[in-house]
Design a protein around this motif. Structure first.
Motif, PDB file in Angstrom:
ATOM      1  N   TRP A  17      36.880  29.502  29.701  1.00  0.00           N
ATOM      2  CA  TRP A  17      37.417  30.236  28.189  1.00  0.00           C
ATOM      3  C   TRP A  17      35.145  29.661  27.619  1.00  0.00           C
ATOM      4  O   TRP A  17      35.711  28.734  26.488  1.00  0.00           O
ATOM      5  N   GLY A  18      34.750  30.445  27.464  1.00  0.00           N
ATOM      6  CA  GLY A  18      33.675  29.969  27.478  1.00  0.00           C
ATOM      7  C   GLY A  18      32.788  28.871  27.987  1.00  0.00           C
ATOM      8  O   GLY A  18      33.092  28.365  28.600  1.00  0.00           O
ATOM      9  N   ARG A  19      32.090  28.414  26.906  1.00  0.00           N
ATOM     10  CA  ARG A  19      31.151  27.081  26.737  1.00  0.00           C
ATOM     11  C   ARG A  19      32.656  26.275  26.006  1.00  0.00           C
ATOM     12  O   ARG A  19      32.503  25.091  26.505  1.00  0.00           O
ATOM     13  N   LYS A  20      33.546  26.309  25.619  1.00  0.00           N
ATOM     14  CA  LYS A  20      35.183  25.573  24.976  1.00  0.00           C
ATOM     15  C   LYS A  20      35.351  24.774  25.631  1.00  0.00           C
ATOM     16  O   LYS A  20      35.791  23.383  25.773  1.00  0.00           O
ATOM     17  N   ALA A  21      36.185  25.630  26.868  1.00  0.00           N
ATOM     18  CA  ALA A  21      37.180  24.571  27.772  1.00  0.00           C
ATOM     19  C   ALA A  21      36.951  25.111  29.102  1.00  0.00           C
ATOM     20  O   ALA A  21      36.812  26.364  29.004  1.00  0.00           O
ATOM     21  N   ALA A  32      41.216  19.070  33.175  1.00  0.00           N
ATOM     22  CA  ALA A  32      40.962  20.281  32.432  1.00  0.00           C
ATOM     23  C   ALA A  32      39.882  19.053  31.816  1.00  0.00           C
ATOM     24  O   ALA A  32      39.968  18.324  31.464  1.00  0.00           O
ATOM     25  N   SER A  33      39.094  19.913  31.451  1.00  0.00           N
ATOM     26  CA  SER A  33      38.041  19.596  30.441  1.00  0.00           C
ATOM     27  C   SER A  33      37.707  20.661  29.012  1.00  0.00           C
ATOM     28  O   SER A  33      38.192  21.789  28.783  1.00  0.00           O
ATOM     29  N   ARG A  34      37.240  20.164  27.956  1.00  0.00           N
ATOM     30  CA  ARG A  34      37.062  20.404  26.699  1.00  0.00           C
ATOM     31  C   ARG A  34      35.569  19.743  25.737  1.00  0.00           C
ATOM     32  O   ARG A  34      35.130  18.983  26.340  1.00  0.00           O
ATOM     33  N   GLN A  35      34.862  21.638  24.848  1.00  0.00           N
ATOM     34  CA  GLN A  35      33.841  20.726  24.366  1.00  0.00           C
ATOM     35  C   GLN A  35      34.102  19.917  23.176  1.00  0.00           C
ATOM     36  O   GLN A  35      35.790  20.118  22.754  1.00  0.00           O
ATOM     37  N   GLY A  36      33.256  18.928  22.779  1.00  0.00           N
ATOM     38  CA  GLY A  36      33.441  18.182  22.337  1.00  0.00           C
ATOM     39  C   GLY A  36      34.139  16.645  22.852  1.00  0.00           C
ATOM     40  O   GLY A  36      34.690  15.493  21.728  1.00  0.00           O
ATOM     41  N   ASP A  37      34.671  16.867  24.138  1.00  0.00           N
ATOM     42  CA  ASP A  37      35.218  15.543  24.642  1.00  0.00           C
ATOM     43  C   ASP A  37      34.724  14.582  25.833  1.00  0.00           C
ATOM     44  O   ASP A  37      33.849  15.638  27.280  1.00  0.00           O
ATOM     45  N   GLU A  38      34.554  14.029  26.084  1.00  0.00           N
ATOM     46  CA  GLU A  38      34.032  12.741  27.341  1.00  0.00           C
ATOM     47  C   GLU A  38      34.147  13.179  28.538  1.00  0.00           C
ATOM     48  O   GLU A  38      35.711  12.956  28.055  1.00  0.00           O
ATOM     49  N   GLY A  39      33.987  13.393  29.402  1.00  0.00           N
ATOM     50  CA  GLY A  39      34.520  14.124  30.969  1.00  0.00           C
ATOM     51  C   GLY A  39      36.170  14.753  31.050  1.00  0.00           C
ATOM     52  O   GLY A  39      36.046  15.862  30.488  1.00  0.00           O
ATOM     53  N   ILE A  40      37.004  14.100  31.868  1.00  0.00           N
ATOM     54  CA  ILE A  40      37.729  15.715  32.530  1.00  0.00           C
ATOM     55  C   ILE A  40      39.183  14.574  32.309  1.00  0.00           C
ATOM     56  O   ILE A  40      39.194  13.715  32.304  1.00  0.00           O
ATOM     57  N   LYS A  41      40.085  15.395  32.109  1.00  0.00           N
ATOM     58  CA  LYS A  41      41.560  14.666  31.963  1.00  0.00           C
ATOM     59  C   LYS A  41      42.706  15.212  33.021  1.00  0.00           C
ATOM     60  O   LYS A  41      42.540  16.553  33.076  1.00  0.00           O
ATOM     61  N   GLN A  51      45.959  24.094  30.274  1.00  0.00           N
ATOM     62  CA  GLN A  51      45.265  25.193  29.228  1.00  0.00           C
ATOM     63  C   GLN A  51      45.819  24.527  27.843  1.00  0.00           C
ATOM     64  O   GLN A  51      44.714  24.691  26.930  1.00  0.00           O
ATOM     65  N   ALA A  52      47.058  24.004  27.760  1.00  0.00           N
ATOM     66  CA  ALA A  52      47.169  23.888  26.323  1.00  0.00           C
ATOM     67  C   ALA A  52      46.617  21.911  26.060  1.00  0.00           C
ATOM     68  O   ALA A  52      46.525  22.213  24.429  1.00  0.00           O
ATOM     69  N   TRP A  53      46.227  21.523  26.640  1.00  0.00           N
ATOM     70  CA  TRP A  53      45.158  19.662  26.500  1.00  0.00           C
ATOM     71  C   TRP A  53      43.937  20.938  25.698  1.00  0.00           C
ATOM     72  O   TRP A  53      43.459  20.240  24.931  1.00  0.00           O
ATOM     73  N   ALA A  54      43.358  21.365  26.408  1.00  0.00           N
ATOM     74  CA  ALA A  54      42.248  21.677  26.983  1.00  0.00           C
ATOM     75  C   ALA A  54      42.188  23.251  25.183  1.00  0.00           C
ATOM     76  O   ALA A  54      40.592  22.597  24.932  1.00  0.00           O
ATOM     77  N   GLU A  55      43.312  23.253  24.655  1.00  0.00           N
ATOM     78  CA  GLU A  55      43.376  24.463  23.618  1.00  0.00           C
ATOM     79  C   GLU A  55      43.661  23.139  22.526  1.00  0.00           C
ATOM     80  O   GLU A  55      43.369  23.907  21.245  1.00  0.00           O
TER      81      GLU A  55
END
Length: 187
Positions: A17-21, A32-41, A51-55
């Motif tokens: 989702w662009g650079r967001k997630a 998953a990974s998302r903007q503003g969160d260090e590392g991956i989950k 997807q739900a965690w990323a969003e």
């Protein structure tokens, strides 16, 4: 407006989702990974949960923004209703004040009887000149023919006829009563 994330399939098991997630299929499940969160989950059992965690934070931001928009719209509506109510109240006050002034001017006559007619006696509204009175002798379209006197003690008989505009009378004079119109002088 519902929350919509623009997910794009960037690979066989990679969604961005662009650079967001982003979320993808990795060892032992989905990650998953998302903007503003260090590392991956991860690992997540299904792509939907990844997807739900990323969003999640973006969904919350969207909800807060929508709530603020609704509150702003509600405040604007309440302010508009308050403005309308105050405008109506002011208009009502103005109408009541105008009616009170008209009642004082027309000596308590009802609205449909407020017509300049022969035999009416009018006095100046200004209390300093209240002794100055006029007697309506005749009404012609927009002009009233009157007799004017500067003291109550002076009789109407023998005074010269003068013209007055009908619209002019209620603005400067107030109705004080009725009087008998004296007969015109014989030539």
């Amino acid at each position: 407006m519902p929350f919509v994330a623009q997910w794009v399939q960037a690979g066989s098991d990679l969604f961005q989702w662009g650079r967001k997630a982003a979320y993808w299929k990795g060892q032992k499940g989905w990650w998953a990974s998302r903007q503003g969160d260090e590392g991956i989950k991860g690992p997540f059992r299904t792509p939907g949960s990844a997807q739900a965690w990323a969003e999640a934070p973006f969904r919350e931001q969207h909800r807060i923004a929508q709530q603020k928009e609704r509150e702003d719209a509600l405040q604007a509506l309440e302010a508009r209703r308050a403005r309308l109510a105050s405008r109506k109240a002011r208009a009502l006050d103005r109408a009541e004040a105008q009616e009170a002034r008209d009642l004082a001017t027309w000596n308590g006559l009802p609205a449909d009887a407020r017509v300049v007619q022969p035999g009416q006696v009018w006095a100046l509204k200004d209390p300093r000149f209240a002794q100055r009175q006029i007697l309506v002798v005749e009404v012609k379209k927009t002009i009233a023919v009157v007799l004017a006197r500067d003291a109550k003690a002076r009789p109407w008989k023998g005074l010269a006829r003068e013209p007055r505009t009908l619209g002019h009378l209620p603005r400067l004079y107030r109705l004080v009563g009725m009087a008998r119109i004296p007969a015109p002088p014989k030539p």
